[in-house]
Design a protein around this motif. Structure first.
Motif, PDB file in Angstrom:
ATOM      1  N   CYS A 122       0.954  -1.449  -0.094  1.00 49.61           N
ATOM      2  CA  CYS A 122      -0.484  -0.080  -0.043  1.00 49.61           C
ATOM      3  C   CYS A 122       0.627   0.889   0.369  1.00 49.61           C
ATOM      4  O   CYS A 122       0.337   1.938  -0.632  1.00 49.61           O
ATOM      5  CB  CYS A 122      -1.006   0.318   1.247  1.00 49.61           C
ATOM      6  SG  CYS A 122      -1.868  -1.587   1.174  1.00 49.61           S
ATOM      7  N   LEU A 123       1.679   1.047   0.966  1.00 51.68           N
ATOM      8  CA  LEU A 123       3.144   2.503   0.899  1.00 51.68           C
ATOM      9  C   LEU A 123       3.339   2.500  -0.410  1.00 51.68           C
ATOM     10  O   LEU A 123       3.839   3.663  -1.057  1.00 51.68           O
ATOM     11  CB  LEU A 123       3.586   2.223   2.077  1.00 51.68           C
ATOM     12  CG  LEU A 123       2.881   2.665   3.414  1.00 51.68           C
ATOM     13  CD1 LEU A 123       4.499   1.966   4.089  1.00 51.68           C
ATOM     14  CD2 LEU A 123       2.478   3.609   3.622  1.00 51.68           C
ATOM     15  N   ALA A 156       2.219   1.229  -3.106  1.00 49.38           N
ATOM     16  CA  ALA A 156       2.062   2.194  -4.633  1.00 49.38           C
ATOM     17  C   ALA A 156       1.020   3.268  -4.474  1.00 49.38           C
ATOM     18  O   ALA A 156       0.680   4.202  -5.167  1.00 49.38           O
ATOM     19  CB  ALA A 156       0.102   0.798  -4.191  1.00 49.38           C
ATOM     20  N   GLY A 157       0.985   3.808  -2.950  1.00 51.57           N
ATOM     21  CA  GLY A 157       0.459   5.356  -2.673  1.00 51.57           C
ATOM     22  C   GLY A 157       1.853   5.869  -3.396  1.00 51.57           C
ATOM     23  O   GLY A 157       1.251   7.060  -3.534  1.00 51.57           O
ATOM     24  N   TYR A 158       3.146   5.692  -3.116  1.00 50.36           N
ATOM     25  CA  TYR A 158       4.487   6.735  -3.186  1.00 50.36           C
ATOM     26  C   TYR A 158       4.225   7.027  -4.494  1.00 50.36           C
ATOM     27  O   TYR A 158       3.970   7.794  -5.561  1.00 50.36           O
ATOM     28  CB  TYR A 158       5.359   5.728  -3.273  1.00 50.36           C
ATOM     29  CG  TYR A 158       6.661   6.617  -3.377  1.00 50.36           C
ATOM     30  CD1 TYR A 158       7.425   7.843  -2.539  1.00 50.36           C
ATOM     31  CD2 TYR A 158       7.137   6.288  -4.592  1.00 50.36           C
ATOM     32  CE1 TYR A 158       8.330   8.123  -3.923  1.00 50.36           C
ATOM     33  CE2 TYR A 158       8.558   6.405  -4.764  1.00 50.36           C
ATOM     34  CZ  TYR A 158       9.160   7.892  -4.794  1.00 50.36           C
ATOM     35  OH  TYR A 158      10.363   8.078  -4.389  1.00 50.36           O
ATOM     36  N   GLY A 161      -1.438   5.596   0.077  1.00 51.32           N
ATOM     37  CA  GLY A 161      -1.127   5.123   0.872  1.00 51.32           C
ATOM     38  C   GLY A 161      -1.140   4.306   2.623  1.00 51.32           C
ATOM     39  O   GLY A 161      -1.724   3.153   2.524  1.00 51.32           O
ATOM     40  N   THR A 170      -4.794   3.770   3.320  1.00 50.42           N
ATOM     41  CA  THR A 170      -5.598   3.004   2.716  1.00 50.42           C
ATOM     42  C   THR A 170      -5.019   1.220   3.806  1.00 50.42           C
ATOM     43  O   THR A 170      -5.393   0.543   3.918  1.00 50.42           O
ATOM     44  CB  THR A 170      -4.643   2.374   1.661  1.00 50.42           C
ATOM     45  OG1 THR A 170      -5.230   3.415   0.884  1.00 50.42           O
ATOM     46  CG2 THR A 170      -5.171   1.294   1.074  1.00 50.42           C
ATOM     47  N   GLY A 171      -3.518   1.113   4.089  1.00 49.31           N
ATOM     48  CA  GLY A 171      -2.567   0.678   3.716  1.00 49.31           C
ATOM     49  C   GLY A 171      -3.615   0.373   5.987  1.00 49.31           C
ATOM     50  O   GLY A 171      -3.578  -0.956   6.508  1.00 49.31           O
TER      51      GLY A 171
END
Length: 73
Positions: free
Chosen positions: A27-28, A30-32, A55, A58-59
């Motif tokens: 999640c991190l 993907a957000g990055y 991210g 979301t995580g």
């Protein structure tokens, strides 16, 4: 003698711990990457921070539901 609860399996707990770590990292990242893409498209570095925070949120939400399903909260 009581039968052991199948939810008390240490391997299941280890799998949950691993899944939590993998989920948070995915999640991190993907957000990055989403924030980096927005930064290239729209300009500015604030999008990168926003994507990273998205991210993270979301995580955390995903981990909450994962633990809720595991522990029956």
């Amino acid at each position: 003698m009581k039968r052991p609860d199948p939810k008390d399996n240490p391997w299941r707990a280890a799998a949950l711990t691993s899944a939590i770590g993998i989920d948070l990292v995915v999640c991190l990242l993907a957000g990055y990457w989403f924030g980096e893409w927005l930064s290239h498209m729209l300009g500015g570095q604030l999008w990168l921070l926003g994507g990273f925070m998205l991210g993270l949120v979301t995580g955390i939400i995903s981990i909450y539901f994962m633990i809720k399903q595991y522990g029956g909260l």
